[in-house]
Design an enzyme around this catalytic site. Structure first.
Site, PDB file in Angstrom:
ATOM      1  N   ASN A 147      44.480  61.253  41.403  1.00 23.51           N
ATOM      2  CA  ASN A 147      44.862  60.836  40.055  1.00 23.51           C
ATOM      3  C   ASN A 147      44.966  59.311  40.064  1.00 23.51           C
ATOM      4  OD1 ASN A 147      45.928  61.605  37.300  1.00 23.51           O
ATOM      5  ND2 ASN A 147      47.731  60.547  38.064  1.00 23.51           N
TER       6      ASN A 147
ATOM      7  N   ASN B 216      49.566  56.448  38.045  1.00 26.20           N
ATOM      8  CA  ASN B 216      48.470  56.845  38.925  1.00 26.20           C
ATOM      9  C   ASN B 216      49.008  57.155  40.319  1.00 26.20           C
ATOM     10  OD1 ASN B 216      46.428  55.766  36.888  1.00 26.20           O
ATOM     11  ND2 ASN B 216      47.550  53.917  37.435  1.00 26.20           N
ATOM     12  N   THR B 217      48.415  58.147  40.951  1.00 22.82           N
ATOM     13  CA  THR B 217      48.843  58.524  42.301  1.00 22.82           C
ATOM     14  C   THR B 217      47.774  59.387  42.948  1.00 22.82           C
ATOM     15  OG1 THR B 217      51.239  58.452  41.903  1.00 22.82           O
ATOM     16  CG2 THR B 217      50.493  59.919  43.633  1.00 22.82           C
ATOM     17  N   THR B 218      47.536  59.175  44.237  1.00 22.97           N
ATOM     18  CA  THR B 218      46.740  60.092  45.047  1.00 22.97           C
ATOM     19  C   THR B 218      47.647  60.671  46.124  1.00 22.97           C
ATOM     20  OG1 THR B 218      44.671  58.907  44.648  1.00 22.97           O
ATOM     21  CG2 THR B 218      44.762  60.317  46.597  1.00 22.97           C
TER      22      THR B 218
END
Length: 330
Positions: free
Chosen positions: A202, A250-252
């Site tokens: 994301n 946002n994030t992964t």
């Protein structure tokens, strides 16, 4: 030119979990499957289609030592322990941290409500902000977390728009240019060594394949072309212009699971090496607008020399594969 996957712009509406009409979906197929064979490890997904939003639960009943590598400016993690029986990735931003409590609830039921110290499970939660492309406040709660654990399977994991990645987006230099992200996975068996990478992408950045082509994100709706964010930011720097649009949220999230025994120091370096490698697939990565977190877990079953270096190099390629499967570009 590859197929376009634009994500709709966000609007706000007063609709939350109390307004849900459709039941949860467990074990959805997503856009495909990745087979894996890592004894003692299982993965399940559950979603609220009304969001859409969801959870992905990684279950290791026998437990696994863990190193956690947190990067970026907006990390959303509860726990982050050095040992785990389960991880719960979820949408819903900070509200989605509630899903991990449902995993705890289900594990308590499975032990017959045992509360002696040796029976206590260890679970961490980590979340992505998936409200950007939708018009409601529905989030993964404790019930959905428990559903995700009930749906685990030990032979394959769904990839694409599924689980915690069902509402993920990427390439958000400008939210109007965002496209759908998703959940990815990759597995490898090398002799007695086994490696599994699970990721929910994301990211603010775009997805880049091994040829250097941008395969998802930062899509110009006027031209139908994708552009590397470096070009946009170079223009902004030259013009001394303000940002194109808000790019927060946002994030992964990534889990790398292996059966190779490592010391705590080796496991921590392994986590750093693999997480750092993912900048090749996601550009830019670990920005002030991202909350990237990687969990490296080992079941300590196989011994090998120089494990973090050798394993980290192989796992780095798997992580790239996993990112590409998240957008069906593998």
């Amino acid at each position: 030119m590859s197929e376009h996957h634009p994500a709709p712009p966000r609007t706000t509406a007063p609709v939350g979990n109390d307004h849900r009409r459709r039941p949860a979906v467990l074990g959805a197929a997503g856009d495909g499957w990745v087979d894996f064979d890592l004894p003692g490890v299982a993965i399940g997904t559950a979603e609220y289609p009304d969001g859409p939003t969801g959870v992905t639960v990684l279950s290791i009943p026998g437990g696994a030592r863990t190193a956690v590598d947190k990067r970026g400016g907006a990390v959303g993690v509860s726990g982050g322990f050095p040992y785990h029986h389960a991880l719960c990735f979820a949408g819903g931003s900070s509200f989605g941290l509630a899903a991990a409590s449902g995993v705890y609830d289900e594990l308590l039921r499975r032990t017959g409500y045992a509360t002696d110290f040796g029976s206590l499970p260890v679970v961490s939660g980590a979340v992505v902000y998936d409200f950007t492309p939708r018009d409601n406040a529905i989030y993964p709660d404790a019930r959905l977390g428990a559903d995700g654990l009930r749906a685990v399977r030990a032979d394959r994991v769904a990839v694409g728009r599924v689980g915690a990645g069902v509402g993920a987006t990427v390439g958000k230099v400008d939210n109007a240019r965002a496209e759908w992200g998703g959940q990815g996975a990759a597995f490898a068996r090398v002799g007695a060594v086994r490696l599994l990478v699970l990721t929910v992408v994301n990211a603010m950045g775009v997805i880049v394949d091994r040829d250097g082509d941008i395969v998802r994100g930062n899509l110009d709706p006027a031209t139908g072309r994708r552009r590397h964010p470096a070009g946009d930011y170079a223009e902004l720097i030259t013009a001394a212009a303000p940002d194109l649009a808000p790019t927060g949220g946002n994030t992964t999230l990534t889990a790398v699971v292996t059966n190779v025994r490592m010391t705590d120091a080796e496991l921590a370096q392994f986590a750093t090496q693999v997480h750092s490698s993912m900048h090749r697939a996601i550009q830019p990565f670990h920005t002030i607008a991202d909350g990237d977190t990687l969990f490296a877990l080992t079941t300590d079953e196989v011994t090998m020399p120089a494990p973090s270096l050798r394993l980290g190099t192989v796992a780095a390629e798997l992580a790239w594969d996993a990112v590409l499967t998240s957008v069906n570009a593998a």
